[in-house]
Scaffold this active site. Sequence first.
Site, PDB file in Angstrom:
ATOM      1  N   SER A  47       0.840  -1.189   0.000  1.00  0.00           N
ATOM      2  CA  SER A  47       0.000   0.000   0.000  1.00  0.00           C
ATOM      3  C   SER A  47       0.881   1.248   0.000  1.00  0.00           C
ATOM      4  CB  SER A  47      -0.957  -0.045   1.195  1.00  0.00           C
ATOM      5  OG  SER A  47      -1.973   0.905   1.085  1.00  0.00           O
ATOM      6  N   ARG A  49     -11.637   7.035   9.632  1.00  0.00           N
ATOM      7  CA  ARG A  49     -11.178   5.646   9.686  1.00  0.00           C
ATOM      8  C   ARG A  49     -12.245   4.684   9.189  1.00  0.00           C
ATOM      9  NH1 ARG A  49      -7.042   2.071   9.420  1.00  0.00           N
ATOM     10  NH2 ARG A  49      -7.335   0.303  10.827  1.00  0.00           N
ATOM     11  N   ASP A  53      -8.664  -6.658  -4.681  1.00  0.00           N
ATOM     12  CA  ASP A  53      -8.243  -5.337  -4.203  1.00  0.00           C
ATOM     13  C   ASP A  53      -8.741  -4.283  -5.188  1.00  0.00           C
ATOM     14  OD1 ASP A  53      -6.976  -3.043  -3.328  1.00  0.00           O
ATOM     15  OD2 ASP A  53      -4.955  -3.896  -3.320  1.00  0.00           O
ATOM     16  N   HIS A  62      -7.970  -5.362  -0.252  1.00  0.00           N
ATOM     17  CA  HIS A  62      -6.659  -4.721  -0.155  1.00  0.00           C
ATOM     18  C   HIS A  62      -5.873  -5.214   1.057  1.00  0.00           C
ATOM     19  CE1 HIS A  62      -3.584  -1.699  -0.629  1.00  0.00           C
ATOM     20  NE2 HIS A  62      -3.840  -1.186   0.567  1.00  0.00           N
ATOM     21  N   ASP A  63      -6.549  -5.458   2.154  1.00  0.00           N
ATOM     22  CA  ASP A  63      -5.880  -5.885   3.381  1.00  0.00           C
ATOM     23  C   ASP A  63      -5.292  -7.283   3.291  1.00  0.00           C
ATOM     24  OD1 ASP A  63      -5.883  -3.683   4.966  1.00  0.00           O
ATOM     25  OD2 ASP A  63      -7.488  -4.345   6.311  1.00  0.00           O
TER      26      ASP A  63
END
EC number: 2.3.1.31
Length: 399
Positions: A162, A232, A332, A365-366
């Site tokens: 990232s 967040r 992602d 993505h994580d």
Amino acid sequence: MSASQPTVVVPADAGLLPGKRVRLGDPVPMRLDSGAELGPFEVAYQTYGTLNADKSNAILICHALTGDHFVAETHPITGKPGWWEMLVGPGRPVDTDRYFVICSNVLGGCLGSSGPKDIDPATGQPYGLSFPVITIGDMVRAQKLLVEHLGIEKLFCVVGGSMGGMQVLQWAVAYPESVFAACPIATAARHSAQNIAFHEVGRQAIMADPNWRGGNYLLEATRPEAGLAVARMAAHITYLSQTALHRKFGRNLQDRKAFTYGFDADFQVESYLRYQGAAFVERFDANSYLYITRAMDYFDLAADAGGLLADAFRPGGKTTPVRFCLASFTSDWLFPTSESRAIVHALNAVAANVSFVEIETDKGHDAFLLDEPEFHQVIHGFLEGCAEHRGLTVRRRAR
């Protein structure tokens, strides 16, 4: 060595987080991309493993937006395991029995490295928005000074996902003779309009919080917790995939059997996001969030190469000597595979040494932070090949 060599090492004390710290940019300040100068400033970092005699086994880990330097140990604030313990440690793909691993908190951060919450020596008050705007390039310049301070001329590898991947790319372009290998993961050569838009939503949430006080909340003993929590929450959605969200939550209700017909967290996914937001404000600074997201937005690797990405990997007209391994993940949508392919195509255009893999996963993505055996095998295999080429041998653990 640069003129801006460290002069004072500042150990952590009872009033600070554990770990190592070094003061850089003293006596000569570091020039930033904005034209401003910063110095002296501090960088907080951790190391794992042992640096070998010829200092050829150093791996630099670059963290993502809300990460930090506590890669492979219990986090001192949250009490949770290190954010990349699945990848970094004894016997792991980034094997600390073999490699000397370094990770620093980025410049502009809030967990030990200088940032907007720290004291401006010129005023004796927190910097707030008077802290200079920093870029990915500035973060990497600070890391370069740290690496020089440690006496390392050439890193064996730089690894990150990232925003960490952006730093990896910047390292390879800015200091190609100081990096043997690079692993940019789930990243891009520039931030997309969509990602800039998501960041702007988060920044506006923070700045709309009345407790932000124009960035001076520390002086006024307030914290924009509500705004930072919303930022967040919005960002966390982008780190997941629709499939992962559905599998984990679906439309399941939270501790109830029927709708409340109100605005409490009826759904599990709502409760989850609120928890993520509330937990985040306990460990992160709102102004740092503004600064670091802006650094990502400004990132454009081709900009200094006349707009042609391939030329960024052709320093002085010669093909970059850095060996690359890129990885992306099928689900992602924040940094989709097309972004990694664009980098691979640019590297192929200059006949660089590059390998690429797209990992099949529904974790979004994580995924680069999670248990993805194929991804871990890729990193292990790439580092093994590079280590063999460099003549690095395994350092056996004492029994």
